[in-house]
Every structure is written in C-alpha cells, then in structure tokens.
Design an enzyme around this catalytic site. Structure first.
Site, PDB file in Angstrom:
ATOM      1  N   GLY A   1       0.837  -1.209   0.000  1.00  0.00           N
ATOM      2  CA  GLY A   1       0.000   0.000   0.000  1.00  0.00           C
ATOM      3  C   GLY A   1       0.864   1.247   0.000  1.00  0.00           C
TER       4      GLY A   1
ATOM      5  N   GLY B   1      -0.165   5.008  -0.821  1.00  0.00           N
ATOM      6  CA  GLY B   1      -1.259   5.626  -0.080  1.00  0.00           C
ATOM      7  C   GLY B   1      -0.825   6.788   0.795  1.00  0.00           C
TER       8      GLY B   1
ATOM      9  CG  ASP C   1      -0.294   0.700  -4.027  1.00  0.00           C
ATOM     10  OD1 ASP C   1      -1.382   0.360  -4.546  1.00  0.00           O
ATOM     11  OD2 ASP C   1      -0.235   1.439  -3.027  1.00  0.00           O
TER      12      ASP C   1
ATOM     13  CE1 TYR D   1     -10.008   0.504   7.188  1.00  0.00           C
ATOM     14  CE2 TYR D   1     -11.052   1.737   8.948  1.00  0.00           C
ATOM     15  CZ  TYR D   1      -9.928   1.416   8.224  1.00  0.00           C
ATOM     16  OH  TYR D   1      -8.722   2.010   8.526  1.00  0.00           O
TER      17      TYR D   1
ATOM     18  CE  LYS E   1      -7.591  -1.310   9.029  1.00  0.00           C
ATOM     19  NZ  LYS E   1      -6.242  -1.633   8.524  1.00  0.00           N
TER      20      LYS E   1
HETATM   21  P1  NAD Z   1      -4.775   4.700   1.378  1.00  0.00           P
HETATM   22  O1  NAD Z   1      -6.141   4.356   0.866  1.00  0.00           O
HETATM   23  O2  NAD Z   1      -4.276   6.078   1.195  1.00  0.00           O
HETATM   24  O3  NAD Z   1      -3.717   3.719   0.731  1.00  0.00           O
HETATM   25  C1  NAD Z   1      -3.945   2.324   0.650  1.00  0.00           C
HETATM   26  C2  NAD Z   1      -3.097   1.773  -0.474  1.00  0.00           C
HETATM   27  O4  NAD Z   1      -3.348   0.374  -0.562  1.00  0.00           O
HETATM   28  C3  NAD Z   1      -3.451   2.390  -1.833  1.00  0.00           C
HETATM   29  O5  NAD Z   1      -2.285   2.918  -2.443  1.00  0.00           O
HETATM   30  C4  NAD Z   1      -4.031   1.215  -2.622  1.00  0.00           C
HETATM   31  O6  NAD Z   1      -3.725   1.230  -4.008  1.00  0.00           O
HETATM   32  C5  NAD Z   1      -3.356   0.024  -1.940  1.00  0.00           C
HETATM   33  N1  NAD Z   1      -4.116  -1.202  -2.118  1.00  0.00           N
HETATM   34  C6  NAD Z   1      -5.452  -1.377  -2.038  1.00  0.00           C
HETATM   35  N2  NAD Z   1      -5.780  -2.643  -2.316  1.00  0.00           N
HETATM   36  C7  NAD Z   1      -4.605  -3.291  -2.567  1.00  0.00           C
HETATM   37  C8  NAD Z   1      -4.295  -4.623  -2.923  1.00  0.00           C
HETATM   38  N3  NAD Z   1      -5.269  -5.548  -3.076  1.00  0.00           N
HETATM   39  N4  NAD Z   1      -3.009  -4.959  -3.101  1.00  0.00           N
HETATM   40  C9  NAD Z   1      -2.019  -4.025  -2.978  1.00  0.00           C
HETATM   41  N5  NAD Z   1      -2.264  -2.747  -2.651  1.00  0.00           N
HETATM   42  C10 NAD Z   1      -3.550  -2.381  -2.446  1.00  0.00           C
HETATM   43  O7  NAD Z   1      -4.728   4.270   2.906  1.00  0.00           O
HETATM   44  P2  NAD Z   1      -3.823   4.877   4.064  1.00  0.00           P
HETATM   45  O8  NAD Z   1      -4.563   6.018   4.642  1.00  0.00           O
HETATM   46  O9  NAD Z   1      -2.440   5.058   3.619  1.00  0.00           O
HETATM   47  O10 NAD Z   1      -3.930   3.694   5.125  1.00  0.00           O
HETATM   48  C11 NAD Z   1      -2.916   2.714   5.257  1.00  0.00           C
HETATM   49  C12 NAD Z   1      -3.307   1.775   6.376  1.00  0.00           C
HETATM   50  O11 NAD Z   1      -3.507   2.526   7.575  1.00  0.00           O
HETATM   51  C13 NAD Z   1      -4.617   1.017   6.130  1.00  0.00           C
HETATM   52  O12 NAD Z   1      -4.510  -0.272   6.669  1.00  0.00           O
HETATM   53  C14 NAD Z   1      -5.631   1.819   6.899  1.00  0.00           C
HETATM   54  O13 NAD Z   1      -6.715   1.025   7.292  1.00  0.00           O
HETATM   55  C15 NAD Z   1      -4.811   2.272   8.083  1.00  0.00           C
HETATM   56  N6  NAD Z   1      -5.371   3.472   8.725  1.00  0.00           N
HETATM   57  C16 NAD Z   1      -5.360   4.674   8.084  1.00  0.00           C
HETATM   58  C17 NAD Z   1      -5.913   5.782   8.719  1.00  0.00           C
HETATM   59  C18 NAD Z   1      -5.914   7.134   8.059  1.00  0.00           C
HETATM   60  O14 NAD Z   1      -6.517   8.082   8.596  1.00  0.00           O
HETATM   61  N7  NAD Z   1      -5.273   7.306   6.905  1.00  0.00           N
HETATM   62  C19 NAD Z   1      -6.462   5.661   9.997  1.00  0.00           C
HETATM   63  C20 NAD Z   1      -6.494   4.411  10.602  1.00  0.00           C
HETATM   64  C21 NAD Z   1      -5.908   3.312   9.972  1.00  0.00           C
HETATM   65  N1  SER Z   2      -9.206   7.455   8.916  1.00  0.00           N
HETATM   66  C1  SER Z   2      -9.762   6.163   8.647  1.00  0.00           C
HETATM   67  C2  SER Z   2     -11.074   6.283   7.951  1.00  0.00           C
HETATM   68  O1  SER Z   2     -11.697   7.330   8.059  1.00  0.00           O
HETATM   69  C3  SER Z   2      -9.962   5.443   9.946  1.00  0.00           C
HETATM   70  O2  SER Z   2      -9.349   4.224   9.882  1.00  0.00           O
HETATM   71  O3  SER Z   2     -11.488   5.340   7.340  1.00  0.00           O
END
Ligand code: NAD
Ligand code: SER
Length: 339
Positions: free
Chosen positions: A8, A11, A34, A143, A147
């Site tokens: 990922g 992201g 990714d 989701y 988790k």
């Molecule tokens: P994001 O959506 O910005 O990035 C996720 C990435 O995963 C994307 O680049 C997407 O192309 C890639 N992806 C999706 N499906 C895929 C697959 N099948 N194979 C390979 N790659 C794949 O998400 P993020 O905000 O960077 O979040 C990263 C992690 O942190 C996630 O597990 C998310 O649940 C967790 N998280 C994020 C937040 C937040 O506020 N951003 C909060 C809590 C938890």
């Molecule tokens: N920031 C994330 C969302 O809104 C929480 O995991 O999905």
C-alpha cells in the site's frame, strides 16, 4: 541491515513512511508494493525498487519477499471505512485475505510485521470518551469488522507461533503530501486544501462530529517507535490505542478562520456521518505511553500552522488511491476500488 517491504506504498501513510524508512535504512533497502506504480514525477519512471502486486496474491507476495530478501513488512494495503461500505466483499478479501497472506508468509520467511488497525474497531456500544484500551469492540462497518478481526489474527499468530507482529489503532490522519483514500476522516485534509487555496468548503460530516485525530509526523513516529521497542515491553498484542488530540469539523474550521479570515465552511452531512457516529470522540492511550513511551508532538494549532505553511508553499496534496463514490454507499457494489 534491514530489508523492508511496504505494501500500500502509494497511499496516504505509505508514501510518507517510505520516505522516512529510506532516510533511515537507505533507498535501496525499502521495497514499495502497490497495485500500480506511483505517479511519475515530471514524467520520470518511479524510483526502484517498486513491485506491482495484489496482496491477495500469496504467490506474488512470496516471490517479492524472496527476491528482495525482506525481513520486515509494513503491511498497509487496505480499503478504508467509506469505500469499505461501498465494497464490503472486496474489503473483506483485501483487508483480511491480504493480512492472512502476510502473516502466513511472515512465519515461513521469519519476518517482523507492522499492521495498522483503526479507531473503526470501536462501535456504538463502546464508551465514547477516553475509550479504554480494553473495552467493548462492536464495529459497525465492514472496515471495522476487518480491523478487529485482523487484530485478533495478529494476536493469535503472536501467541500461537511467536510471530513478532505489532499494531496501532491509528486515529484519523491529517497530512499534506498524499490525499487520504476513501475514509471518513478525509474531510480534514479536504478542508485544509480548500482553505489554503482560498476556496470555501462544504463538509460531509456534521459540525460537531468530534473524532480522535493525529498529524502524520506523529503517526510515522509512533509506528517507528513501536517497531523499535523491545519485544518484552509490549503488553498489547492485538493493537495499541494511540491518541494525539480530538476535534470536530467546526473546531478545524475555526482554527482555519483564525488564520484565513475569509474562509467559510458549510455542512452537508452524508452517509459518512453514520460511520462517524459509531466512533469514539477520544481514546485512552496509557498503555502505549507506559509500554514504549508514546507521546505526540502536535496539537491542533501546531498541526494547523504546519499544514498551512506547507500547503502555502505549494506542496499540494497529491491524489490518493481509494475514491469515495458519492451516493453509492449502502448498496453492495462490485466495482474496482483500488485496482
Ligand atoms: P490509502 O487508501 O491512502 O492507501 C492504501 C493503499 O493500498 C493504496 O495505495 C491502494 O492502491 C493500496 N491497495 C489497495 N488494495 C490493494 C491490494 N489488493 N493490493 C495491494 N495494494 C492495495 O490508505 P492509508 O490512509 O495510507 O492507510 C494505510 C493503512 O492505515 C490502512 O490499513 C488503513 O486502514 C490504516 N489506517 C489509516 C488511517 C488514516 O486516517 N489514513 C487511519 C487508521 C488506519
Ligand atoms: N481514517 C480512517 C477512515 O476514516 C480510519 O481508519 O477510514
């Protein structure tokens, strides 16, 4: 010398975590993975090493781990909360299927694993204020279900197989480098971007939807600190609560108006408000503070100043991968999120 894989990697978190890991370990030591290559800056091909693969494909993952002699995985690939409600089947497959693949391969390849959980593990019956580390966990979204299930899977692999897998329940994250992808807390980055560009903003959450939030530098630091901690110090093996500060959209709008007096925010809550309604307003992170010394650097004012300084300097938010499709939540769609 560590050889690290970040899934990922394109992201919101991955793009920044990779930068920091490359500074620490050297650019060639950090492999990004990714579904497609990142946008090439100025038309140049992306920096190597980059692997295009789907985390649901265990053989492809195994091949990447072997070829790059990986010893540590930051497994970030996921669908987020809002897109998760639009694509529940895919969310289950990617979020849990991908995690199971990584954990199984971690056993055979002797890997240390970081995997992020979320405040989405909490639900309508969870205490909303100062939510404890151990409490009612009744997530109301697919989701959140993935988790919480993932947290239990991580704990199981640690207890049963001794796997060194570590996890944080990130709050909503705010950053300026890469846009968030399909989450409920994405409004905050959208509001910052609008204010920095001199535009007004219509918020998809209600003005008083108070949620736990964190600035990206603190989230990256928490991740690295947890991974650096001595294994014996870690009393939590499902996932640590981590907190920085909480705010509602109206609080962020007021902080922006103090700095950009012409900025105006209106509110048109959509289905994402129903997700926010099930999440806590603040979480208790005493365990993280006691076990590995967690302490955040940024509060709302410090984050707001830093975000506006960067956005004002032309460092615009780049597009994220997971898109919210307005009007689509509620139906079970089989679209191609993330592909
Ligand atoms: P994001 O959506 O910005 O990035 C996720 C990435 O995963 C994307 O680049 C997407 O192309 C890639 N992806 C999706 N499906 C895929 C697959 N099948 N194979 C390979 N790659 C794949 O998400 P993020 O905000 O960077 O979040 C990263 C992690 O942190 C996630 O597990 C998310 O649940 C967790 N998280 C994020 C937040 C937040 O506020 N951003 C909060 C809590 C938890
Ligand atoms: N920031 C994330 C969302 O809104 C929480 O995991 O999905």
């Amino acid at each position: 010398m560590s050889r690290i894989l970040v899934t990922g990697a394109n992201g919101q978190i991955g793009s920044e975590l990779v930068e920091v890991l490359r500074e620490r370990h050297g650019p060639s030591q950090v492999v990004r993975l990714d579904l497609k290559p990142p946008p090439a800056p100025n038309g140049r091909p992306p920096d190597a090493p980059f692997e295009v693969a789907d985390v649901r494909d265990r053989d492809a993952l195994a091949d990447v781990l072997t070829r790059h002699k990986v010893d540590t995985v930051y497994h970030l690939a996921s669908l987020l909360s809002a897109t998760g409600e639009q694509h529940p089947d895919r969310t289950w497959e990617v979020n849990l299927g991908g995690l199971k693949n990584v954990l199984d391969l971690a056993q055979t390849h002797d890997l240390q694993v970081f995997w992020p959980s979320s405040i989405a593990v909490f639900g309508p019956s969870t205490p909303k204020i100062d939510t404890p580390q151990d409490t009612v966990l009744d997530p109301a979204t697919m989701y959140g279900v993935t988790k919480r299930s993932g947290e239990l899977l991580c704990q199981y692999y640690h207890r049963r197989y001794g796997l060194d897998v570590r996890s944080l329940r990130y709050p909503g994250l705010v950053s300026y480098k890469t846009a968030p992808g399909g989450g409920t807390t994405d409004y905050a980055v959208d509001m910052f971007t609008a204010a920095a560009e001199g535009r007004d903003y219509t918020c998809f959450l209600a003005p008083d939807a108070r949620l736990p939030m964190m600035y990206m530098p603190d989230a990256i630091q928490a991740t690295l600190d947890l991974m650096d901690a001595h294994s014996d110090a870690l009393s939590v093996r499902d996932s640590y609560n981590v907190a920085a500060f909480s705010f509602a959209p109206q609080d962020l709008a007021a902080a922006l108006q103090r700095r950009r007096p012409g900025f105006s925010c209106t509110y048109e809550p959509d289905r994402r408000q129903q997700i926010a309604d099930t999440w806590p307003a603040s979480v208790n992170d005493e365990a993280a503070r006691a076990d590995w010394g967690w302490t955040p650097d940024y509060d709302l004012d410090a984050m707001t100043d830093d975000m506006l300084a960067h956005l004002g300097a032309g460092e615009r938010v780049r597009g994220g991968e997971g898109e919210w499709e307005s009007g689509g939540m509620g139906e079970r769609e089989s679209g191609n999120v993330g592909t």
